[in-house]
Scaffold this active site. Structure first.
Site, PDB file in Angstrom:
ATOM      1  N   ASP A  15      -1.012   2.805  -8.998  1.00  0.00           N
ATOM      2  CA  ASP A  15       0.332   2.415  -8.402  1.00  0.00           C
ATOM      3  C   ASP A  15       0.950   1.219  -9.286  1.00  0.00           C
ATOM      4  OD1 ASP A  15       2.623   2.854  -6.946  1.00  0.00           O
ATOM      5  OD2 ASP A  15       1.649   1.358  -5.380  1.00  0.00           O
ATOM      6  N   SER A  16       2.053   1.287  -9.026  1.00  0.00           N
ATOM      7  CA  SER A  16       2.718  -0.017  -9.558  1.00  0.00           C
ATOM      8  C   SER A  16       2.369  -1.231  -8.742  1.00  0.00           C
ATOM      9  CB  SER A  16       4.496  -0.158  -9.719  1.00  0.00           C
ATOM     10  OG  SER A  16       4.922   0.497  -8.445  1.00  0.00           O
ATOM     11  N   CYS A  78       2.310   6.350  -7.810  1.00  0.00           N
ATOM     12  CA  CYS A  78       3.727   6.009  -7.935  1.00  0.00           C
ATOM     13  C   CYS A  78       4.533   6.899  -8.189  1.00  0.00           C
ATOM     14  CB  CYS A  78       3.566   4.935  -8.819  1.00  0.00           C
ATOM     15  SG  CYS A  78       5.141   4.198  -9.501  1.00  0.00           S
ATOM     16  N   GLU A 160       6.997  -5.332   0.420  1.00  0.00           N
ATOM     17  CA  GLU A 160       6.392  -6.098  -0.301  1.00  0.00           C
ATOM     18  C   GLU A 160       6.381  -7.626   0.222  1.00  0.00           C
ATOM     19  OE1 GLU A 160       4.156  -5.676  -3.486  1.00  0.00           O
ATOM     20  OE2 GLU A 160       4.199  -3.530  -3.104  1.00  0.00           O
ATOM     21  N   CYS A 190       8.768   7.457  -2.492  1.00  0.00           N
ATOM     22  CA  CYS A 190       8.031   6.347  -2.792  1.00  0.00           C
ATOM     23  C   CYS A 190       6.741   6.118  -2.074  1.00  0.00           C
ATOM     24  CB  CYS A 190       9.240   5.518  -2.703  1.00  0.00           C
ATOM     25  SG  CYS A 190       8.792   3.742  -3.204  1.00  0.00           S
ATOM     26  N   HIS A 192       5.753   3.471  -0.995  1.00  0.00           N
ATOM     27  CA  HIS A 192       5.920   2.387   0.200  1.00  0.00           C
ATOM     28  C   HIS A 192       6.606   3.056   1.562  1.00  0.00           C
ATOM     29  CE1 HIS A 192       5.136  -0.175  -3.181  1.00  0.00           C
ATOM     30  NE2 HIS A 192       5.131  -1.346  -2.581  1.00  0.00           N
TER      31      HIS A 192
HETATM   32  N1  DGL Z   1       5.294   2.512  -6.588  1.00  0.00           N
HETATM   33  C1  DGL Z   1       6.686   2.998  -6.921  1.00  0.00           C
HETATM   34  C2  DGL Z   1       7.262   4.363  -6.358  1.00  0.00           C
HETATM   35  O1  DGL Z   1       6.576   4.892  -5.549  1.00  0.00           O
HETATM   36  C3  DGL Z   1       7.369   1.870  -5.770  1.00  0.00           C
HETATM   37  C4  DGL Z   1       7.614   0.307  -6.272  1.00  0.00           C
HETATM   38  C5  DGL Z   1       8.028   0.135  -7.508  1.00  0.00           C
HETATM   39  O2  DGL Z   1       9.522   0.156  -7.969  1.00  0.00           O
HETATM   40  O3  DGL Z   1       7.430  -0.218  -8.615  1.00  0.00           O
HETATM   41  O4  DGL Z   1       8.275   4.749  -6.772  1.00  0.00           O
END
Ligand code: DGL
Length: 275
Positions: A15-16, A78, A160, A190, A192
């Site tokens: 994940d990011s 992600c 976050e 997403c 989150h």
């Molecule tokens: N993990 C990213 C997603 O699922 C969200 C956070 C980001 O913008 O890096 O799109």
């Protein structure tokens, strides 16, 4: 390329940031016998406001890192990376660099989970919406389904930061757009957003089904592994539960608290350089 040792390979989760821990928790609950390695690219979060070239480069580096940790398969939790860069990784990079390994993303399983719906709302980062990846997949798999996308870029920074009190008012503003669109499902596109799916559902008309990756993806991974013996046969398998490693690229403020919260228990996280 490092060679995988039979019965020692792991499942990578990318994940990011840390939101993917919520998805990983659900996957590990469904498939507890395997070993997992998590990588959150916290140094470069958010991906959601970046270009295709940059997201591709970041994902490629994440994939290299997780494969260097003996992963046979990587789940890209992600959505932004799945939408912007996964196809290119699968089509161009893997065949050359890692022909015996797999990288899977969120777009296909989440789209498949919407099969029975007619009018699907999609909330995601700006990059995911701009990529057009979900509408493209819907066109292929559920051509009769109408998809109404909405970029919701304020949500990730709020989640976050841990500033929970802003979630409701910001969500309420975003949901105004979808309220009158007669959607029968809302796809949370997403990592989150799955964390606060209840907040979404109270703001939407009764009867709207929330499609969330922590519910959809574990079953899809299980199903995939049952069909792909070339991968599942080389994964480590410990009856009483496998091991887990967690890596991030930066130790940001609050990160340990948020990680524990989203994974549901205290975890030990190491910092790595992947560039
Ligand atoms: N993990 C990213 C997603 O699922 C969200 C956070 C980001 O913008 O890096 O799109």
């Amino acid at each position: 390329m490092k060679k995988l040792i039979n019965n020692k390979a792991k499942i990578g989760i990318f994940d990011s940031g840390l939101g993917g821990l919520f998805t990983m928790k659900a996957i590990a609950k469904e498939l507890p016998e395997y070993d997992y390695v998590y990588l959150g690219d916290t140094k470069r979060l958010p991906y959601g406001s970046r270009s295709h070239e940059v997201i591709y480069q970041f994902l490629k580096e994440g994939v290299d890192f997780l494969f260097s940790k003996d992963c046979a398969i990587i789940i890209v939790a992600c959505n932004t990376a799945s939408a912007e860069a996964l196809r290119q990784i699968q089509k161009e990079y893997l065949p050359k660099a890692y022909p015996d390994r797999k990288v899977l993303g969120m777009i296909v399983p989440m789209t498949e989970a919407c099969n029975e719906f007619k009018n699907v709302g999609l909330v995601a980062t700006g990059a995911t919406i701009a990529s057009g990846a979900y509408p493209r997949e819907f066109k292929k798999r559920n051509p009769k389904t109408k998809i109404i996308g909405l970029a919701t870029p304020l949500l990730v920074p709020i989640v976050e930061s841990g500033e929970k009190k802003w979630i409701k008012p910001v969500l309420a503003e975003y949901m105004k757009f979808l309220k009158n669109k007669k959607i029968d499902a809302l796809l949370l596109g997403c990592t989150h957003y799955a964390i606060f799916k209840k907040e979404f559902s109270v703001l939407l008309p009764k009867g709207v089904t929330i499609i969330s990756q922590d519910v959809v993806v574990p079953k899809k991974v299980k199903n995939y592994l049952s069909r792909h013996k070339e991968i599942s046969d080389i994964l480590s398998f410990t009856k009483h539960g496998g091991k887990m490693e967690f890596y991030v690229t930066d130790t940001t403020t609050n990160f340990q608290k948020m990680a524990n919260l989203w994974f549901g228990k205290k975890i030990s996280i190491k910092k790595v350089v992947i560039e």
